[in-house]
Design a protein around this motif. Structure first.
Motif, PDB file in Angstrom:
ATOM      1  N   ARG A  30       0.883  -1.173   0.000  1.00 44.50           N
ATOM      2  CA  ARG A  30       0.000   0.000   0.000  1.00 44.50           C
ATOM      3  C   ARG A  30       0.914   1.214   0.000  1.00 44.50           C
ATOM      4  O   ARG A  30       1.928   1.203   0.703  1.00 44.50           O
ATOM      5  CB  ARG A  30      -0.852  -0.037   1.272  1.00 44.50           C
ATOM      6  CG  ARG A  30      -1.941   0.984   1.325  1.00 44.50           C
ATOM      7  CD  ARG A  30      -3.259   0.394   0.858  1.00 44.50           C
ATOM      8  NE  ARG A  30      -4.255   1.447   0.738  1.00 44.50           N
ATOM      9  CZ  ARG A  30      -5.471   1.416   1.297  1.00 44.50           C
ATOM     10  NH1 ARG A  30      -5.850   0.374   2.000  1.00 44.50           N
ATOM     11  NH2 ARG A  30      -6.304   2.409   1.125  1.00 44.50           N
ATOM     12  N   ASP A  31       0.590   2.240  -0.772  1.00 47.41           N
ATOM     13  CA  ASP A  31       1.490   3.392  -0.875  1.00 47.41           C
ATOM     14  C   ASP A  31       1.629   4.111   0.466  1.00 47.41           C
ATOM     15  O   ASP A  31       0.647   4.576   1.039  1.00 47.41           O
ATOM     16  CB  ASP A  31       1.015   4.356  -1.957  1.00 47.41           C
ATOM     17  CG  ASP A  31       1.265   3.792  -3.355  1.00 47.41           C
ATOM     18  OD1 ASP A  31       2.084   2.844  -3.469  1.00 47.41           O
ATOM     19  OD2 ASP A  31       0.652   4.273  -4.318  1.00 47.41           O
ATOM     20  N   ALA A  32       2.859   4.217   0.946  1.00 49.53           N
ATOM     21  CA  ALA A  32       3.121   4.781   2.270  1.00 49.53           C
ATOM     22  C   ALA A  32       3.216   6.297   2.235  1.00 49.53           C
ATOM     23  O   ALA A  32       3.040   6.953   3.255  1.00 49.53           O
ATOM     24  CB  ALA A  32       4.419   4.204   2.836  1.00 49.53           C
ATOM     25  N   LEU A  33       3.535   6.858   1.074  1.00 51.29           N
ATOM     26  CA  LEU A  33       3.623   8.308   0.979  1.00 51.29           C
ATOM     27  C   LEU A  33       3.157   8.774  -0.387  1.00 51.29           C
ATOM     28  O   LEU A  33       3.036   7.977  -1.318  1.00 51.29           O
ATOM     29  CB  LEU A  33       5.045   8.803   1.259  1.00 51.29           C
ATOM     30  CG  LEU A  33       6.091   8.638   0.157  1.00 51.29           C
ATOM     31  CD1 LEU A  33       7.182   9.674   0.303  1.00 51.29           C
ATOM     32  CD2 LEU A  33       6.705   7.238   0.195  1.00 51.29           C
ATOM     33  N   LEU A  34       2.856  10.071  -0.457  1.00 50.82           N
ATOM     34  CA  LEU A  34       2.523  10.666  -1.738  1.00 50.82           C
ATOM     35  C   LEU A  34       3.459  11.835  -1.974  1.00 50.82           C
ATOM     36  O   LEU A  34       3.930  12.467  -1.022  1.00 50.82           O
ATOM     37  CB  LEU A  34       1.069  11.142  -1.762  1.00 50.82           C
ATOM     38  CG  LEU A  34       0.688  12.250  -0.780  1.00 50.82           C
ATOM     39  CD1 LEU A  34      -0.247  13.245  -1.457  1.00 50.82           C
ATOM     40  CD2 LEU A  34       0.010  11.641   0.436  1.00 50.82           C
ATOM     41  N   ALA A  35       3.750  12.079  -3.241  1.00 53.64           N
ATOM     42  CA  ALA A  35       4.580  13.226  -3.607  1.00 53.64           C
ATOM     43  C   ALA A  35       3.850  13.999  -4.687  1.00 53.64           C
ATOM     44  O   ALA A  35       3.134  13.410  -5.502  1.00 53.64           O
ATOM     45  CB  ALA A  35       5.942  12.762  -4.103  1.00 53.64           C
ATOM     46  N   ALA A  44       6.331  16.015  -0.204  1.00 56.91           N
ATOM     47  CA  ALA A  44       5.952  14.620   0.046  1.00 56.91           C
ATOM     48  C   ALA A  44       5.351  14.524   1.437  1.00 56.91           C
ATOM     49  O   ALA A  44       5.786  15.219   2.368  1.00 56.91           O
ATOM     50  CB  ALA A  44       7.164  13.703  -0.071  1.00 56.91           C
ATOM     51  N   TYR A  45       4.318  13.706   1.556  1.00 56.83           N
ATOM     52  CA  TYR A  45       3.627  13.531   2.840  1.00 56.83           C
ATOM     53  C   TYR A  45       3.387  12.045   3.071  1.00 56.83           C
ATOM     54  O   TYR A  45       3.193  11.272   2.121  1.00 56.83           O
ATOM     55  CB  TYR A  45       2.267  14.248   2.839  1.00 56.83           C
ATOM     56  CG  TYR A  45       2.360  15.731   2.586  1.00 56.83           C
ATOM     57  CD1 TYR A  45       2.746  16.602   3.605  1.00 56.83           C
ATOM     58  CD2 TYR A  45       2.080  16.247   1.326  1.00 56.83           C
ATOM     59  CE1 TYR A  45       2.836  17.971   3.366  1.00 56.83           C
ATOM     60  CE2 TYR A  45       2.168  17.609   1.083  1.00 56.83           C
ATOM     61  CZ  TYR A  45       2.542  18.469   2.102  1.00 56.83           C
ATOM     62  OH  TYR A  45       2.642  19.816   1.860  1.00 56.83           O
ATOM     63  N   LEU A  46       3.348  11.706   4.329  1.00 61.06           N
ATOM     64  CA  LEU A  46       2.952  10.362   4.713  1.00 61.06           C
ATOM     65  C   LEU A  46       1.495  10.155   4.279  1.00 61.06           C
ATOM     66  O   LEU A  46       0.662  11.034   4.473  1.00 61.06           O
ATOM     67  CB  LEU A  46       3.056  10.258   6.241  1.00 61.06           C
ATOM     68  CG  LEU A  46       3.274   8.884   6.851  1.00 61.06           C
ATOM     69  CD1 LEU A  46       4.583   8.275   6.343  1.00 61.06           C
ATOM     70  CD2 LEU A  46       3.292   8.995   8.373  1.00 61.06           C
ATOM     71  N   ASN A  47       1.200   9.003   3.719  1.00 55.11           N
ATOM     72  CA  ASN A  47      -0.183   8.713   3.294  1.00 55.11           C
ATOM     73  C   ASN A  47      -0.960   8.174   4.491  1.00 55.11           C
ATOM     74  O   ASN A  47      -1.336   7.003   4.550  1.00 55.11           O
ATOM     75  CB  ASN A  47      -0.176   7.700   2.147  1.00 55.11           C
ATOM     76  CG  ASN A  47      -1.578   7.402   1.640  1.00 55.11           C
ATOM     77  OD1 ASN A  47      -2.526   8.146   1.915  1.00 55.11           O
ATOM     78  ND2 ASN A  47      -1.704   6.298   0.913  1.00 55.11           N
TER      79      ASN A  47
END
Ligand code: FES
Ligand SMILES: [Fe+2]
Lengths: 119, 312
Positions: A30-35, A44-47
Motif C-alpha cells: 500500500r502506498d506509504a507516501l505521496l509526492a 511529500a507527505y505520509l499517506n
C-alpha cells in the motif's frame, strides 16, 4: 545528500507529468507516501490521514480533489493544502499531514528510508 | 409513522466519471446517465443519485462537493406523508413537490425527503448453512459455493451522519417514529424507523461543529460470504479498502468499507439483526472491542504451491 538510506522515488520530470503519485518504498503493498509538485516545489507527505490512521486515496494516485486544488482524504472528505499539508476542511481541521523530506539530485527525487520508517 | 427505510441518497460530486466507475464496480445498476447526473440502483430499486455541482434544484449545503445533498426515505402510503407533514410543519418548512414528495431539513442541517416507496419486491436466494448438531439447511448435493454467482447489492441499508448534538438529533427522529436499537455512549444512537425491523438504517456520531456530513452509507448484500466476495472483487478492481472485512457486534452485520470518490466511504453489509419494540436498547462505550467481533484485511489471492501473489 545527507541521507542515511536514500530511496529514489522517481524523476522530477515524471512527477511533473503525473502531478501526484503514491510510493511504497517499504513494499508493504500500500502506498506509504505521496509526492506532488505545487508552486514548482516538490512536497511529500505520509499517506496517513490525521483523522483516522488510514490511507487517503480511493485508488492508485487518486489523492487530489476533483478540481485538483487540494489533497483529499476519500474516507471522510478532509481537504489539505498541497504546499503545507494543513487540513483546511474536514474532521481533522487544523491538523497536518506529516511531511517527508525530499532531496533532489540530478533531476531525481529521493527520500530517506530511515525517516519513513520512523514516521 | 410508517417509514420503511432509505429510498435514495443524493450526492453532488466533483468527479462524476470516477463515481460512476466506483458505483458500477460496487455492483449497482446504472439506470440513467448524462454529462451531469447518474442514477445507480440496487436489486429492489433503492438507489444512489449523483450530480455535478452545477445541477439546479439540489438542496443547498455549505459542505464542498463531493457531499450528501439529500436523504430520501420511503413510506408505505400517502397518508404517512400527511402525518409527517403535520408533525414537521409544527416547527419547520415542509415543501411538497409535484409528485407529492416532501422536502425538509432536520435539526442538524441534513436535507430530508419522504415519498411513497417504489421499491420492487426482492427475490433473493437464502444463505443456507450446515451446522453439525442442527438439521442441514442446505440439501444434499447442493454446493454452497458457486464462483460464477455474482454478489449483488440488494437494498439500501443505512446511512451514518456526523452530528453536533446526538441527543437532539435522536429526539428529532423519534418524532418521526424512529426507535433506538442500541447506542455507543458519548457517540450516538443506532435507529430504525417504524416500518423496518432492521437494527438500524440511521446511525449518528456526535462530533465537534466543524465535523459534518455523511460518514458512510451501505447496501445490504445477501450474506457474510457475499460481503467477502464482493469486497475482494472491488479491491481487485483497484478500489482502496478503508476498514474491514469484519463483523460488527451491535447489529451483528458483516462489514467492509472502501474509500470512494463520493467524499465518504461506502460499505458492504449483510446479515443484520432484526428487532421489534420488545427489544431493550443496549449501550456500550465505543472501542475496537465493542465495535467488532473480528477484523481482517483483504489480500491478493494466492495458493500454497502456486506462484507468489501479484503485489497490489
Ligand atoms: S480518515 Fe481521513 S477524513 Fe476521516
Ligand atoms: Fe455501517
Amino acid at each position: 545528500m545527507a541521507i542515511q538510506r536514500p530511496f529514489r522515488l522517481c524523476s522530477l520530470a515524471e512527477l511533473q507529468a503525473r502531478e501526484v503519485a503514491g510510493f511504497d518504498p517499504l513494499a508493504r503493498g500500500r502506498d506509504a507516501l505521496l509526492a506532488l509538485i505545487s508552486d514548482e516545489q516538490v512536497h511529500a507527505y505520509l499517506n496517513r490521514c490525521p483523522h483516522e490512521p488510514v490511507a487517503m486515496e480511493y485508488r492508485k494516485d487518486k489523492f487530489l480533489s476533483g478540481k485538483r486544488q487540494h489533497i483529499m482524504c476519500f474516507a471522510h472528505g478532509a481537504r489539505f493544502e498541497k504546499d503545507t499539508g494543513l487540513c483546511i476542511h474536514g474532521p481533522c481541521l487544523g491538523k497536518s499531514l506529516q511531511r517527508i523530506t525530499t532531496h533532489i539530485q540530478d533531476g531525481d527525487i529521493y527520500i530517506d528510508l530511515e525517516e519513513l520508517i520512523q514516521a | 409513522m410508517n417509514i420503511i427505510g432509505l429510498e435514495t441518497l443524493v450526492f453532488s460530486v466533483e468527479e462524476l466519471e470516477a463515481c460512476c466507475a466506483f458505483l458500477s464496480d460496487y455492483g449497482l445498476h446504472c439506470v440513467s446517465q448524462s454529462a451531469s447526473s447518474a442514477r445507480f440502483e440496487a436489486e429492489d430499486g433503492t438507489a444512489v443519485e449523483i450530480h455535478t455541482d452545477d445541477v439546479a434544484g439540489l438542496p443547498k449545503t455549505d459542505i464542498p462537493s463531493p457531499a450528501l445533498r439529500e436523504t430520501v426515505y420511503g413510506v408505505v402510503s400517502a397518508s404517512v406523508l400527511d402525518e409527517i407533514r403535520q408533525e414537521l410543519s409544527k416547527d419547520r418548512e415542509v415543501l411538497c413537490d409535484e409528485d407529492g414528495t416532501l422536502h425538509c431539513v432536520d435539526d442538524e442541517g441534513f436535507a430530508l425527503a419522504f415519498k411513497v416507496s417504489s421499491r420492487r419486491p426482492l427475490q433473493a436466494r437464502p444463505d443456507l448453512t450446515n451446522t453439525p448438531g442442527h438439521a442441514p439447511q442446505r440439501p444434499v448435493n447442493q454446493p454452497g459455493v458457486d464462483p460464477q454467482r455474482p454478489a449483488k447489492p440488494l437494498t439500501l441499508s443505512h446511512v451514518v451522519y456526523f452530528v453536533n448534538n446526538a441527543a437532539k438529533a435522536e429526539a428529532f427522529y423519534e418524532r418521526l417514529g424512529f426507535r433506538t436499537s442500541d447506542r455507543f455512549e458519548g457517540v450516538g444512537p443506532f435507529m430504525r424507523p417504524a416500518g423496518s425491523d432492521d437494527h438500524h438504517c440511521l446511525f449518528m456520531i456526535e462530533t465537534p461543529p466543524f465535523v459534518r456530513g455523511c460518514e458512510h452509507f451501505t447496501f445490504h448484500l445477501g450474506s457474510g460470504t457475499e460481503v467477502l466476495q464482493a469486497g475482494t472483487q472491488l479491491a481487485s478492481k483497484g478500489w482502496n479498502s478503508f476498514w474491514g472485512p469484519g463483523r460488527h457486534i451491535f447489529g451483528s452485520n458483516w462489514f467492509w468499507y472502501f474509500n470512494s470518490p463520493l467524499g465518504c466511504h461506502i460499505e458492504y453489509d449483510a446479515d443484520m439483526d432484526k428487532h421489534d419494540d420488545e427489544w431493550a436498547a443496549r449501550q456500550a462505550p465505543l472501542s475496537a472491542d465493542t465495535s467488532q467481533l473480528f477484523l481482517f484485511t483483504g489480500t491478493a489471492k494466492w495458493v500454497p504451491g502456486g506462484p507468489p501473489p501479484k503485489s497490489a
